[in-house]
Design a protein around this motif. Structure first.
Motif, PDB file in Angstrom:
ATOM      1  N   GLU A  57      -7.866  -0.029  -5.296  1.00  0.00           N
ATOM      2  CA  GLU A  57      -7.686  -0.032  -3.847  1.00  0.00           C
ATOM      3  C   GLU A  57      -8.228   1.268  -3.247  1.00  0.00           C
ATOM      4  O   GLU A  57      -7.959   2.357  -3.767  1.00  0.00           O
ATOM      5  N   TRP A  79      -7.360   2.831  -0.611  1.00  0.00           N
ATOM      6  CA  TRP A  79      -6.408   3.654   0.139  1.00  0.00           C
ATOM      7  C   TRP A  79      -5.713   4.708  -0.718  1.00  0.00           C
ATOM      8  O   TRP A  79      -4.988   5.554  -0.177  1.00  0.00           O
ATOM      9  N   TRP A  80      -5.869   4.675  -2.039  1.00  0.00           N
ATOM     10  CA  TRP A  80      -5.308   5.762  -2.846  1.00  0.00           C
ATOM     11  C   TRP A  80      -6.035   7.060  -2.470  1.00  0.00           C
ATOM     12  O   TRP A  80      -7.250   7.169  -2.641  1.00  0.00           O
ATOM     13  N   CYS A  81      -5.333   8.043  -1.977  1.00  0.00           N
ATOM     14  CA  CYS A  81      -5.981   9.303  -1.601  1.00  0.00           C
ATOM     15  C   CYS A  81      -6.164  10.171  -2.843  1.00  0.00           C
ATOM     16  O   CYS A  81      -5.291  10.196  -3.717  1.00  0.00           O
ATOM     17  N   ARG A  90       0.859  -1.193   0.000  1.00  0.00           N
ATOM     18  CA  ARG A  90       0.000   0.000   0.000  1.00  0.00           C
ATOM     19  C   ARG A  90       0.888   1.234   0.000  1.00  0.00           C
ATOM     20  O   ARG A  90       1.783   1.367   0.841  1.00  0.00           O
ATOM     21  N   ASP A 108       0.091   4.200   0.881  1.00  0.00           N
ATOM     22  CA  ASP A 108      -0.132   5.034   2.063  1.00  0.00           C
ATOM     23  C   ASP A 108       0.564   4.492   3.305  1.00  0.00           C
ATOM     24  O   ASP A 108       0.545   5.152   4.354  1.00  0.00           O
ATOM     25  N   GLU A 109       1.196   3.323   3.218  1.00  0.00           N
ATOM     26  CA  GLU A 109       1.944   2.775   4.351  1.00  0.00           C
ATOM     27  C   GLU A 109       3.452   2.843   4.134  1.00  0.00           C
ATOM     28  O   GLU A 109       4.227   2.318   4.948  1.00  0.00           O
TER      29      GLU A 109
END
Length: 863
Positions: free
Chosen positions: A683, A685-687, A595, A597-598
């Protein structure tokens, strides 16, 4: 006097009120005056204005400079040519009066150049250069001075190929940056056309001179000269993967080592750096190539080391052998002719020994120490895997519980109960179990003996980690069942020797994870799509392109070489790691859970339970304990990068709306998601790139990954893994069980059993060779907080905030040095006496000559 004055005023009024003798006469007078003014203005606008400048060019090795065969035209940034809609062009000027000097063996030619334009031409915003010479050349920079007042810089750093090959001129924009909405009208069309030309049409086989960026799957790893052909990575649910740069070349490389694989010219390593890389590789490879050549080409065994002294000989005994006969002919068919010549020349010289790795330089036996074993999880080459354990016993994702019992560890918790230790965040785990277990049956072939491991550790009051237990697991044929063995620390007799075997298996797991996941996948592979998207969607005029550009230097070329030599089927990693032929398939399996974002350091620390949220801290987190060298130094670097990025972006974006209206940024971010990392496009979590906070977080994550994270996992490899017993890359024996012939063999000579469990001579020396090459800094490296020249931007505000970034990094250096001198911080040096400097920026390395230094953060993912 008063009467006289009145009389004069009366005369003036009468004259003023007197009617004209002819209206036409008045109009003619007005026209004459206006015409004179227009003529004067026209005369001024047609006045010649001189633009003088210098263009600096680096000649290709063995090729002549272009001279007058190259010509330049300028584009105005303010005057639009109505016939083209682009900036008005200057006259053509040829490169003349070149003055050549030598720098580090490379010929640098500086040309004076002069243009006569009108004052209306204004400031040049771009130029095109046409190469009618028979050779390509590398243009470093151009500097133009307008009327002796305004100076305009162009940081080019690009190849210019002959026009008979490219069929087009080469365009360069000045160092002044604009977001799309603020682009001068004269440059708008040029900006758009340049981006279109860089994207290509997705077809055809790329030629050396084509400056085109496109995406492809990892379909170039198969090697007809190897023992197998791996799966295509990317584009499928089974094998998701980041995209690489498209070449259009036929799949497979027929067993030939290629250092000239296609990458767009601007991504190519400089001739100086490539020459240095080749020299370093040849020097290192001759250590194993000469004595182990037969194994290299036939896959035949070379046998084990019979003693630790034989391993020490790698670092104490010089070798001098000549490459000839059958091995020379075989090698000749595998490498380019120039490389073969350099290898044969080097083989005739006296060969030096491998440098002494630091892990045994200060304390020869430190690698056996349990404290050093735990310390390397915090300050070694793979420091971003260890986690805080919150549930005991550990359990796999499939629901299988660990066989480590309370009774195994509770007596070693310094008087705490297990619950107290967990509640105080003092139990940690190095977990190489879940991701390996599905692959073990395929890994354990051809003499490889690997387990899936779990290692539990306890955080002492002095912040050192004490190993508590190691669990090594193998799959049993029945679904979901495991053969689990638990090993406990010991310092006496056979139990101590068995414990060393268990630690070696853990180190082997960690070595594979480090090289394949922490190093290759999470830096090299995942960043390449961001590079491609940046080149395709962000103009070189875009400030974010300017910000990111130094952090992408050389990466695509390094990755292309790696696909030919290191990560390919039959490549170095397959030959040296226990994961062998499934190595790249394993990275695909790990990528399924990747991810973006991690990937930032604070998010990673929180995920692993190594830190707690703390909004009062600059990084937004608080480490569980101070003496975590990677975490402590890394957070300071992260904060410095984020401050720099935030200040930079604030110069161009006033609010979130200005970001949302930036078409180039929006296209860039969507392409990264939907194409570059297309297998993960859905996904959640893609901002969205609709808030400045999202932009600064994404940019900080990218710069952190390409600079600090890569430095942390790359440049310390030789320090620790240069001594094979410390971090074996594979094991060739399982740990023997009592009552078996293997256990009897072990009891007869535990050291010999340990050595025969390690890789054979060929794999060992090849591994040492690889990490020696990877750990070297090149002499022309540019580090975090540095730029290649002072003129990289013409914006004084950017210069000011960059200077503050440099100062912040220098303060970080001071604090790192202070921590390394603090005797209370035992993990900063440990039993091996290796000061932790992998995240030491080293901003003042003026005159640096390269080498294995164990410190310094290069701007980009390079070698």
């Amino acid at each position: 006097m008063e009467e006289t004055a009145k009389g004069k005023r009366k005369t003036i009024m009468e004259d003023h009120q007197r009617p004209c003798s002819s209206v036409q006469s008045c109009l003619n007078a007005i026209r004459t005056k206006v015409g004179a003014n227009d003529k004067a203005r026209s005369s001024n606008s047609n006045e010649n204005c001189v633009i003088k400048g210098k263009i600096i060019i680096q000649n290709s090795h063995g090729e002549s400079a272009p001279g007058s065969a190259a010509s330049v035209q300028l584009y105005s940034s303010s005057q639009v040519d109505p016939s083209t809609g682009k900036g008005k062009m200057s006259e053509t000027a040829k490169l003349r009066q070149g003055k050549t000097t030598k720098h580090s063996g490379m010929k640098i030619t500086t040309y004076d150049i002069k243009f006569h334009v009108t004052t209306e031409f204004g400031i040049p915003g771009a130029f095109v250069i046409k190469n009618k010479h028979k050779h390509k050349f590398f243009i470093q920079s151009a500097t133009l001075e307008v009327s002796g007042k305004t100076v305009v810089h162009f940081e080019c750093n690009s190849w210019v190929y002959p026009i008979h090959k490219t069929k087009t001129d080469r365009l360069f924009f000045s160092n002044t940056s604009y977001i799309p909405s603020q682009t001068p009208k004269a440059l708008v069309q040029l900006r758009k056309e340049e981006l279109v030309s860089l994207r290509g049409d997705g077809t055809g086989e790329r030629k050396e001179w084509e400056q085109i960026y496109d995406y492809d799957l990892y379909n170039d790893l198969g090697n007809e000269g190897s023992w197998h052909v791996g799966p295509i990575l990317g584009g499928s649910v089974m094998y998701p993967y980041p995209r690489r740069g498209r070449t259009g070349h036929p799949q497979g490389n027929q067993g030939i080592i290629k250092l000239d694989a296609y990458v767009p010219p601007d991504e190519r390593i400089s001739p100086q750096k490539l020459s240095e890389l080749i020299s370093n590789s040849i020097k290192a490879s001759l250590h194993f190539l000469l004595p182990e050549a037969k194994s290299l080409f036939t896959n035949q065994s070379t046998g084990s080391f019979e003693s630790f002294d034989e391993i020490r000989d790698l670092f104490t005994t010089s070798r001098s052998q000549i490459l000839d006969g059958w091995a020379a002919e075989k090698l000749k068919s595998k490498v380019p002719p120039e490389i073969f010549k350099r290898i044969t020349r080097a083989s005739k010289e006296n060969q030096t020994k491998f440098p002494l790795p630091q892990v045994i330089a200060g304390n020869e036996f430190a690698w056996k120490d349990d404290e050093e074993f735990g310390r390397q999880m915090l300050a070694g080459t793979n420091p971003a895997v260890i986690q805080c354990l919150m549930i005991f016993p550990p359990r796999s994702k499939s629901g299988v519980w660990s066989s480590i019992k309370r009774s195994h560890i509770e007596s070693n918790l310094d008087g705490l109960t297990l619950e107290q230790a967990i509640n105080q965040w003092r139990i940690f785990i190095l977990d190489h179990h879940d991701y390996l277990m599905p692959f073990l049956n395929r890994i354990n072939t051809k003499g490889v003996c690997a387990y899936a491991s779990r290692t539990l550790l306890f955080l002492r009051n002095d912040s050192t980690l004490k190993p508590l237990a190691i669990e090594l697991s193998l799959p049993i044929s029945s679904a979901g069942r495991e053969d689990q063995r638990v090993f406990l620390p010991s310092t006496q007799g056979a139990e101590a020797a068995i414990w060393q075997l268990a630690k070696a298996h853990v180190a082997s797991n960690d070595s594979c994870h480090h090289q394949l996941i922490s190093h290759w996948l999470k830096t090299h592979a995942v960043v390449e799509p961001f590079i491609i998207a940046t080149r395709r969607q962000l103009s070189t005029m875009h400030p974010i392109h300017m910000l990111l550009d130094p952090h992408f230097k050389d990466t695509m070329h390094i990755n292309a070489i790696a696909r030919s030599v290191i990560v390919n089927c039959g490549g170095i990693l397959e030959k040296t790691l226990s994961t062998g032929e499934i190595s790249m398939e394993l990275t695909s399996a790990i990528y399924k859970n990747w991810r973006f974002d991690e990937q930032g350091l604070p998010a990673d620390l929180l995920k692993r339970g190594m830190a707690l949220p703390d909004p009062d801290n600059p990084g937004g987190v608080q480490l569980l304990f101070e003496d975590y060298p990677y975490g402590a130094d890394g957070l300071e670097i992260w904060v410095a990068i984020k401050t720099w990025v935030t200040n930079f972006c604030s110069l161009f974006y006033t609010d979130d709306n200005s970001l949302r209206s930036d078409d180039e940024i929006q296209a860039w971010w969507l392409e990264v998601q939907n194409v570059g990392h297309g297998d993960k496009c859905n996904e959640p979590w893609w901002c969205p790139m609709t808030a400045l906070d999202n932009l600064t977080e994404a940019l900080t994550t990218l710069i952190w990954t390409t600079s600090a994270l890569h430095a942390a996992v790359n440049f310390g490899q030789y320090e620790y893994a240069g001594y094979p017993p410390s971090r074996p890359t594979l094991c060739r024996k399982f740990i023997p069980k009592e009552g078996t012939p293997e256990f009897a063999e072990f009891l007869r000579d535990p050291d010999k059993y340990f050595l025969r469990m390690l890789p054979e001579r060929f794999e060992t020396t090849l591994s040492v060779t690889l990490v020696e090459v990877l750990s070297r800094h090149t002499s022309d490296e540019v580090y975090l907080g540095q730029r290649t020249s002072e003129e990289w931007t013409d914006n004084e505000q950017i210069h000011q905030i960059f200077q503050q970034f440099q100062k912040n990094l220098q303060e970080v250096e001071k604090r790192i040095s202070e921590r390394n001198r603090n005797p209370k911080l035992k993990n900063r040096r440990g039993p091996a006496k290796i000061a932790y400097k992998l995240l030491y920026p080293d901003t003042s390395n003026v005159g640096f000559k390269g080498g294995i230094t164990g410190k310094g953060i290069p701007n980009s993912i390079s070698i």
